[in-house]
Design a protein around this motif. Sequence first.
Motif, PDB file in Angstrom:
ATOM      1  N   ILE A   1       0.847  -1.189   0.000  1.00  0.00           N
ATOM      2  CA  ILE A   1       0.000   0.000   0.000  1.00  0.00           C
ATOM      3  C   ILE A   1       0.882   1.239   0.000  1.00  0.00           C
ATOM      4  N   ASN A   2       0.646   2.102  -0.974  1.00  0.00           N
ATOM      5  CA  ASN A   2       1.322   3.402  -0.991  1.00  0.00           C
ATOM      6  C   ASN A   2       0.447   4.370  -0.214  1.00  0.00           C
ATOM      7  N   PHE A   3       1.017   4.948   0.816  1.00  0.00           N
ATOM      8  CA  PHE A   3       0.287   5.872   1.677  1.00  0.00           C
ATOM      9  C   PHE A   3       1.149   7.112   1.796  1.00  0.00           C
ATOM     10  N   TYR A   4       0.706   8.183   1.139  1.00  0.00           N
ATOM     11  CA  TYR A   4       1.518   9.384   0.959  1.00  0.00           C
ATOM     12  C   TYR A   4       2.808   8.970   0.259  1.00  0.00           C
ATOM     13  N   GLU A   5       3.975   9.180   0.840  1.00  0.00           N
ATOM     14  CA  GLU A   5       5.218   8.841   0.146  1.00  0.00           C
ATOM     15  C   GLU A   5       5.830   7.539   0.643  1.00  0.00           C
ATOM     16  N   ASP A   6       5.136   6.827   1.500  1.00  0.00           N
ATOM     17  CA  ASP A   6       5.660   5.587   2.065  1.00  0.00           C
ATOM     18  C   ASP A   6       4.982   4.376   1.441  1.00  0.00           C
ATOM     19  N   VAL A   7       5.731   3.278   1.396  1.00  0.00           N
ATOM     20  CA  VAL A   7       5.168   2.006   0.955  1.00  0.00           C
ATOM     21  C   VAL A   7       5.049   1.126   2.191  1.00  0.00           C
ATOM     22  N   TYR A   8       3.862   0.596   2.401  1.00  0.00           N
ATOM     23  CA  TYR A   8       3.609  -0.306   3.521  1.00  0.00           C
ATOM     24  C   TYR A   8       3.421  -1.711   2.955  1.00  0.00           C
ATOM     25  N   TYR A   9       4.187  -2.644   3.498  1.00  0.00           N
ATOM     26  CA  TYR A   9       4.143  -4.026   3.035  1.00  0.00           C
ATOM     27  C   TYR A   9       3.277  -4.848   3.972  1.00  0.00           C
ATOM     28  N   SER A  10       2.429  -5.653   3.406  1.00  0.00           N
ATOM     29  CA  SER A  10       1.569  -6.520   4.209  1.00  0.00           C
ATOM     30  C   SER A  10       2.409  -7.618   4.864  1.00  0.00           C
ATOM     31  N   LEU A  11       1.823  -8.255   5.849  1.00  0.00           N
ATOM     32  CA  LEU A  11       2.492  -9.388   6.494  1.00  0.00           C
ATOM     33  C   LEU A  11       2.730 -10.493   5.459  1.00  0.00           C
ATOM     34  N   GLU A  12       1.840 -10.578   4.484  1.00  0.00           N
ATOM     35  CA  GLU A  12       2.019 -11.523   3.371  1.00  0.00           C
ATOM     36  C   GLU A  12       3.349 -11.246   2.663  1.00  0.00           C
ATOM     37  N   CYS A  13       3.661  -9.976   2.437  1.00  0.00           N
ATOM     38  CA  CYS A  13       4.939  -9.608   1.806  1.00  0.00           C
ATOM     39  C   CYS A  13       6.114  -9.920   2.723  1.00  0.00           C
ATOM     40  N   ILE A  14       5.968  -9.576   3.989  1.00  0.00           N
ATOM     41  CA  ILE A  14       7.059  -9.775   4.943  1.00  0.00           C
ATOM     42  C   ILE A  14       7.429 -11.257   5.026  1.00  0.00           C
TER      43      ILE A  14
END
Length: 140
Positions: free
Chosen positions: A19-32
């Motif tokens: 998920i791109n939220f403003y200028e940050d990318v947040y990775y799901s636990l699935e990605c981790i």
Amino acid sequence: MEFIDSCKSGLNKAKCLKINFYEDVYYSLECIQLLPNIILGKESFEELLIIPYCFNGNEIFELYEYKLSIKVVRERKSKEHFFLEETGKSSLSDIPLEILEVLDNTYYEVLENDRTTFVKCLKKYINYMLEKESNMDLSQ
């Protein structure tokens, strides 16, 4: 920083929820969950810090209580020493069991060049977060 950028690059190429939220990318636990294999493919590794998050409506909550910290060190301290240092307590019996559980599953020290233990710690954290994920209550 090269290690972290390389891990991010691997996650960005993966087919998992990001998920791109403003200028940050947040990775799901699935990605981790893909990180251990990404790290096994790297020539070197260094300290890793992951701060989990949760979305609630249009808000994002960073769950600092559950942040992963894997430090790469020349000599490891005992976990007990870390627990006392982190909480400011003088005895383990003064620390609530819930706090000890979180600290035990989110803080690791790994010796330099010990990639196997590094990955094992990351997997332990991922399993812990998978367990916790469904029980997290954001209404507090």
